[in-house]
Every structure is written in C-alpha cells, then in structure tokens.
Design a protein around this motif. Sequence first.
Motif, PDB file in Angstrom:
ATOM      1  N   GLU A   7      41.354  35.394  42.950  1.00 11.84           N
ATOM      2  CA  GLU A   7      41.518  36.312  41.832  1.00 11.84           C
ATOM      3  C   GLU A   7      40.262  36.228  40.973  1.00 11.84           C
ATOM      4  OE1 GLU A   7      44.565  37.387  38.142  1.00 11.84           O
ATOM      5  OE2 GLU A   7      44.717  35.446  39.154  1.00 11.84           O
ATOM      6  N   VAL A   8      39.614  37.368  40.781  1.00 15.98           N
ATOM      7  CA  VAL A   8      38.379  37.410  39.992  1.00 15.98           C
ATOM      8  C   VAL A   8      38.753  37.623  38.528  1.00 15.98           C
ATOM      9  CG1 VAL A   8      36.185  38.584  39.640  1.00 15.98           C
ATOM     10  CG2 VAL A   8      37.107  38.348  41.960  1.00 15.98           C
ATOM     11  N   LEU A   9      38.623  36.578  37.739  1.00 18.38           N
ATOM     12  CA  LEU A   9      38.926  36.678  36.315  1.00 18.38           C
ATOM     13  C   LEU A   9      37.689  37.044  35.500  1.00 18.38           C
ATOM     14  CD1 LEU A   9      41.285  33.595  35.861  1.00 18.38           C
ATOM     15  CD2 LEU A   9      41.886  35.982  36.312  1.00 18.38           C
ATOM     16  N   ASN A  10      36.520  36.765  36.051  1.00 18.90           N
ATOM     17  CA  ASN A  10      35.263  37.069  35.368  1.00 18.90           C
ATOM     18  C   ASN A  10      34.232  37.424  36.423  1.00 18.90           C
ATOM     19  OD1 ASN A  10      32.722  36.931  34.028  1.00 18.90           O
ATOM     20  ND2 ASN A  10      33.552  35.526  32.508  1.00 18.90           N
ATOM     21  N   THR A  11      33.713  38.648  36.372  1.00 17.02           N
ATOM     22  CA  THR A  11      32.757  39.072  37.392  1.00 17.02           C
ATOM     23  C   THR A  11      31.382  38.446  37.200  1.00 17.02           C
ATOM     24  OG1 THR A  11      32.063  41.059  36.165  1.00 17.02           O
ATOM     25  CG2 THR A  11      33.958  41.275  37.663  1.00 17.02           C
ATOM     26  N   ASP A  12      31.179  37.755  36.065  1.00 15.31           N
ATOM     27  CA  ASP A  12      29.914  37.039  35.859  1.00 15.31           C
ATOM     28  C   ASP A  12      29.967  35.638  36.465  1.00 15.31           C
ATOM     29  OD1 ASP A  12      27.300  36.827  35.010  1.00 15.31           O
ATOM     30  OD2 ASP A  12      27.821  36.097  33.011  1.00 15.31           O
ATOM     31  N   ALA A  13      31.087  35.273  37.043  1.00 15.92           N
ATOM     32  CA  ALA A  13      31.176  34.037  37.827  1.00 15.92           C
ATOM     33  C   ALA A  13      31.094  34.427  39.294  1.00 15.92           C
ATOM     34  CB  ALA A  13      32.476  33.293  37.527  1.00 15.92           C
ATOM     35  N   GLU A  14      29.995  35.133  39.602  1.00 20.72           N
ATOM     36  CA  GLU A  14      29.834  35.761  40.919  1.00 20.72           C
ATOM     37  C   GLU A  14      29.141  34.871  41.935  1.00 20.72           C
ATOM     38  OE1 GLU A  14      25.909  35.545  39.812  1.00 20.72           O
ATOM     39  OE2 GLU A  14      27.592  36.099  38.539  1.00 20.72           O
ATOM     40  N   GLY A  15      28.288  33.958  41.466  1.00 18.94           N
ATOM     41  CA  GLY A  15      27.525  33.134  42.394  1.00 18.94           C
ATOM     42  C   GLY A  15      28.427  32.307  43.297  1.00 18.94           C
ATOM     43  N   ARG A  16      29.503  31.788  42.743  1.00 21.89           N
ATOM     44  CA  ARG A  16      30.415  30.965  43.533  1.00 21.89           C
ATOM     45  C   ARG A  16      31.115  31.793  44.607  1.00 21.89           C
ATOM     46  NH1 ARG A  16      33.523  29.215  38.219  1.00 21.89           N
ATOM     47  NH2 ARG A  16      31.358  29.456  37.552  1.00 21.89           N
ATOM     48  N   LEU A  17      31.242  33.105  44.382  1.00 20.58           N
ATOM     49  CA  LEU A  17      31.898  33.966  45.369  1.00 20.58           C
ATOM     50  C   LEU A  17      31.014  34.186  46.594  1.00 20.58           C
ATOM     51  CD1 LEU A  17      33.418  36.644  42.945  1.00 20.58           C
ATOM     52  CD2 LEU A  17      34.591  34.692  44.007  1.00 20.58           C
ATOM     53  N   VAL A  18      29.722  34.461  46.378  1.00 21.80           N
ATOM     54  CA  VAL A  18      28.839  34.648  47.535  1.00 21.80           C
ATOM     55  C   VAL A  18      28.607  33.322  48.245  1.00 21.80           C
ATOM     56  CG1 VAL A  18      27.738  36.671  46.508  1.00 21.80           C
ATOM     57  CG2 VAL A  18      26.665  34.424  46.202  1.00 21.80           C
ATOM     58  N   LEU A  19      28.519  32.236  47.478  1.00 21.48           N
ATOM     59  CA  LEU A  19      28.330  30.918  48.096  1.00 21.48           C
ATOM     60  C   LEU A  19      29.534  30.515  48.925  1.00 21.48           C
ATOM     61  CD1 LEU A  19      26.694  28.863  45.199  1.00 21.48           C
ATOM     62  CD2 LEU A  19      25.604  29.540  47.340  1.00 21.48           C
ATOM     63  N   MET A  58      38.410  36.209  51.076  1.00 27.38           N
ATOM     64  CA  MET A  58      37.141  35.616  51.450  1.00 27.38           C
ATOM     65  C   MET A  58      37.006  35.467  52.955  1.00 27.38           C
ATOM     66  SD  MET A  58      36.195  35.282  48.326  1.00 27.38           S
ATOM     67  CE  MET A  58      34.796  34.174  48.252  1.00 27.38           C
ATOM     68  N   TYR A  59      35.802  35.117  53.394  1.00 26.94           N
ATOM     69  CA  TYR A  59      35.546  34.919  54.820  1.00 26.94           C
ATOM     70  C   TYR A  59      36.424  33.824  55.400  1.00 26.94           C
ATOM     71  CZ  TYR A  59      32.858  33.987  59.096  1.00 26.94           C
ATOM     72  OH  TYR A  59      32.464  33.802  60.398  1.00 26.94           O
ATOM     73  N   SER A  60      36.802  32.849  54.581  1.00 25.94           N
ATOM     74  CA  SER A  60      37.658  31.747  55.039  1.00 25.94           C
ATOM     75  C   SER A  60      39.106  32.174  55.232  1.00 25.94           C
ATOM     76  CB  SER A  60      37.610  30.602  54.021  1.00 25.94           C
ATOM     77  OG  SER A  60      38.257  30.991  52.823  1.00 25.94           O
ATOM     78  N   GLY A  61      39.454  33.341  54.666  1.00 24.98           N
ATOM     79  CA  GLY A  61      40.840  33.802  54.695  1.00 24.98           C
ATOM     80  C   GLY A  61      41.561  33.576  53.384  1.00 24.98           C
ATOM     81  N   LYS A  62      41.025  32.687  52.525  1.00 20.65           N
ATOM     82  CA  LYS A  62      41.630  32.466  51.217  1.00 20.65           C
ATOM     83  C   LYS A  62      41.436  33.683  50.337  1.00 20.65           C
ATOM     84  CE  LYS A  62      41.326  27.425  50.743  1.00 20.65           C
ATOM     85  NZ  LYS A  62      40.800  26.310  49.915  1.00 20.65           N
ATOM     86  N   GLU A  90      31.323  43.691  56.486  1.00 22.36           N
ATOM     87  CA  GLU A  90      32.664  44.276  56.475  1.00 22.36           C
ATOM     88  C   GLU A  90      33.426  43.910  57.752  1.00 22.36           C
ATOM     89  OE1 GLU A  90      31.814  48.266  53.742  1.00 22.36           O
ATOM     90  OE2 GLU A  90      31.768  48.379  55.939  1.00 22.36           O
ATOM     91  N   LYS A  91      32.747  43.984  58.873  1.00 22.62           N
ATOM     92  CA  LYS A  91      33.372  43.647  60.147  1.00 22.62           C
ATOM     93  C   LYS A  91      33.775  42.177  60.188  1.00 22.62           C
ATOM     94  CE  LYS A  91      32.623  43.866  65.148  1.00 22.62           C
ATOM     95  NZ  LYS A  91      31.672  44.251  66.237  1.00 22.62           N
ATOM     96  N   GLY A  92      32.944  41.319  59.574  1.00 23.89           N
ATOM     97  CA  GLY A  92      33.226  39.893  59.603  1.00 23.89           C
ATOM     98  C   GLY A  92      34.208  39.431  58.547  1.00 23.89           C
ATOM     99  N   GLY A  93      34.475  40.266  57.566  1.00 23.66           N
ATOM    100  CA  GLY A  93      35.423  39.894  56.524  1.00 23.66           C
ATOM    101  C   GLY A  93      34.846  39.015  55.430  1.00 23.66           C
ATOM    102  N   TYR A  94      33.593  39.258  55.075  1.00 16.51           N
ATOM    103  CA  TYR A  94      32.937  38.478  54.015  1.00 16.51           C
ATOM    104  C   TYR A  94      33.255  39.097  52.650  1.00 16.51           C
ATOM    105  CZ  TYR A  94      30.179  36.190  57.682  1.00 16.51           C
ATOM    106  OH  TYR A  94      29.780  35.462  58.782  1.00 16.51           O
ATOM    107  N   GLY A  95      34.498  38.900  52.214  1.00 21.72           N
ATOM    108  CA  GLY A  95      34.970  39.558  51.002  1.00 21.72           C
ATOM    109  C   GLY A  95      34.282  39.122  49.731  1.00 21.72           C
TER     110      GLY A  95
END
Length: 507
Positions: free
Chosen positions: A346-358, A339-343, A230-235
């Motif tokens: 928009e989450v259109l499908n929560t089952d496309a989650e792996g790309r978000l943590v990566l 995201m951590y990058s600042g970008k 949370e402190k680092g902004g890893y959304g």
Amino acid sequence: MTALTLSTAAAAGLRADAIVIGVAKGAKGPVVAPGAEAVDKAYDGRLADVLETLGASGAEGEVTKLPAPAGFKSPLVVAVGLGAEPAEDAGHGAEALRRAAGVAARALTGAKKAAFALPVGDAGDVGAIGEGVLLGAYSFDAYKDGAADRAKNGKAPLAEATLLGAKPRDKEQKAALERATAVAEELNRARDLVNTPPNDLDPEAFAAVATAAAKEHGVKVQVLDVKALEKGGYGGILGVGAGSASGPRLVKLSYTSSRSAKHLAFVGKGITYDSGGISLKPAGHNETMKCDMAGAAAVFAAVITAARLGLDVNVTGWLALAENMPSGSATRPGDVLRMYSGKTVEVLNTDAEGRLVLADALWAASAEKPDAIVDVATLTGAMVLALGNRTFGVMANDDAFRAAIVDAAEEVGEESWPMPLPEHLRKGMDSPTADIANMGERMGGGLVAGLFLREFVGEGITWAHLDIAGPAFNESGPFGYTPKGGTGSAVRTLVRLAELTAAGELG
C-alpha cells in the motif's frame, strides 16, 4: 582526465608548472613532510620557518604557495597541509595523502603539469596520491563554454601529474597506480551522471550509457523496458514510473570471472528525477533531485571497475531506473502495487518511492542466489538528519557483514556508520489493505526504510543497505578531493568489497 606518471627524477630538474610538497601540523609549528627534502635544502633547511611566516600551519586542506628556490626548473612550490604530524616511525595515512593530493590538484586548476613530491613509503601511498589527484582534478563542465575557452581562461583541470619518489618499474606501485586510475575514472563517470541535468538523463538515457560502457569493458548487459517490466510483473518500478513520460528501465550488468564461483550482487536506486510524485516535495527540496539516481550510478561504476581490474569474483549490478513525476497516470497515495516478489504494497506516500524500485530489483537479484547483496540508495532524509552530509548509514541482516562494510569504507576513505534494524519498528508498516505499507513510523524513518527493503531479500541471503542520502551530493564548497555536486559516494566501498571477496577475505 589528468594523466598520471611515476618518476624517480629530482625535483629541481623537473620542468613543471609547480612542485607539490606536504607539510604537517606539528606541536610547535609546521613540519616539512618527507618528499620535500630537495626544496627544504634549497631553502637552507628553513622551509618550515618560511611557511610559518606565510601563515601555514600544516592543517588539513591548507594550501600555501611560494616561489620555487633558485635552480629549480619549476617556478612555483605548492605546500599542502597533511594534518597532524604522525607518531614517530608512522607514515601519513592513505586518506591524508589522498585528501592532500586532491586539494593540491584543485588548487592547480589551469596548470598543464605538476610534480607531486608527497610522502611515498609504499604502493599504497602511490595509489592514494594518484587517486587523490584524479578525484581532486575533477570538473563537470559539459554545459559550459568550450575546452579551448576554459584553457585560455585558466579554468581547465590539471592536465598532467608526475608522482616523484615513486618507482616506475616497481610492479606493486605500477599496479597501485593502474588501480587508482580505474577507480577514479569510473567514480568520476558516476559523478558526471549525477551532475547531468534530468532533461538529458532519463531512464532510457541512463540505460544507454550503461549499455555502451558494458560493451566496451566486456560486461554483459540486459535492459528491461516498460513492456518487459509489465510482462515480468515489476509492479514497484512500474508504479513509480507511471506518472512520467519517460518510461522506467531495469538494467542488469553482469561481470563474470572464470576463476571464481563467488558472486556479489549490487542494487542501485536510480530515480533520475524525484519530484515526490503526487506527494509533491515542498519548495526548496526539488532543486537537487537529479541526484536521486546516485545509488545506481555507484553500482554502475563499481561493476565496470571490477571488470577493468579483472577481479576474481562475479559481480552483478542492478540499476532500478525510473522518474517520479505527478500526472494523471501517476500512482496515488492509497494505491496498492503488486511487486515482483508477489507481495502487495500500500503506497501511503509517493515520495517514499526509492524503496519500491529497490524492492523489485532486490527480489530479482535474490533469484540468482548470490553470496551477498548490497543495495545503495539516496533513500531517506532521516539518515541525513541522523548522520549529517558526509556519512552514509549501513544496515544489514548480518552483523559481521555490516561490520565488514564499515571497515571497508574506512579503508578506502569513505565515512560510514553502522545502523540497527529495530524489530519493533516493523509493526508500523502493517497495512489493513496490503501485505505491507511503504511508510511506517516517522521517527527512525531511515531504519524503517531498511526494514522495508529487508522484506524483499531472498531467504538465507546475506544483505546490506547503504543509505547515501547525505554524502551523495555536496551542496557546499569543495573539500579534499570532493567537488561540489555529485561525489561518487559508495563507489570505492563497493569496489573494495569486490576485491576482498576476490581475495577470500570476505565471508
């Protein structure tokens, strides 16, 4: 783990439960492979005829058992198929030996000791056979009856294997066996992680395993918990883990060599269980989702292996760990994550989650300016549809690097295929609300995921993406040295990339 030794002993005089020999598939029937001369001689040179009478052809994966000849101290001969007979003056390839050794090791479950008299021409053959034995003898039984009961019922893995025809004092062969042992042990640890039920392997537990192994092998470890994220902004990581009672983690493993300035970063998707979140997976697609952390397991194993081998290269592993669950606090379709990058995404499908943590982990890895980044993930069902269950896809922002990874995978016996990143598919992820959406066109979904990840790689950094969704978890029966369940896919490819970099052979 099966104990491995090298020996110049004669096959006839060695006390073991079985002697393993190779048999190739010739144009006119089975052909006894080098290494089995003593057994063939004891059968008056008619061993091939005997095997053919028993139905053997020498095909890959075939196992034929027959009584050992008179005068042998081992009661059993196990003939294992090597596949097609090689051309004259050509040896059996490393992968053929690796698979044959794995098949034999699995066939000898319950045996205490076996002697492997497979063809040995050089140190590479020794390493391949040793690796095959250790990977083939793998068993995940932590949740079954005790070891004593398994041994009593003949279900314990092969305990000891002696490789005949090798040279115990040969430095190259000894080094090859030591390498095989390190690679196989860590790959099997990755398999254990993939096979562990998700109620016992949440992000915190995975981080604890990684921390313990890192300390054991002199690897630095840093674990970011929910507060630190949370402190680092890893959304991205936080957004995926928001619906779970088990908070996410980002684990950084750093193996440092004082003899090299080269730096590789490996990033692994570590979804310890993937329900799909609010975009819940349909019935029949949840049962094996404990395997969705196989990418992180592969990265973890590769970094520890690099440390055990003392490679002259700096290797950093990033394990992006979260559990994707539906609840009142879960991320919803339509939510926007920063995201951590600042970008924003928009989450259109929560089952496309792996790309978000990566995405968060890739940006963190990019901040250190490594020479190259390779991410590994069970990312898309689309890749399974494209390449099947045994081949992983390779995408990259550099064609030469992509080709080098495919070559490295082939060298170590892993099946891969180069895949493109078509620019026209990027437009499908345009969002009216955020910088990018986490979904694009349905057709070519595996490639769309790769394009999404590319957005979060630092400028000028060479990067590749390995989608191991197909080969990471084997739902069918075992084959070669591959068991049912977790396979350890991509571990050997990552280790080979580290070795090539250390040797100055990977730009």
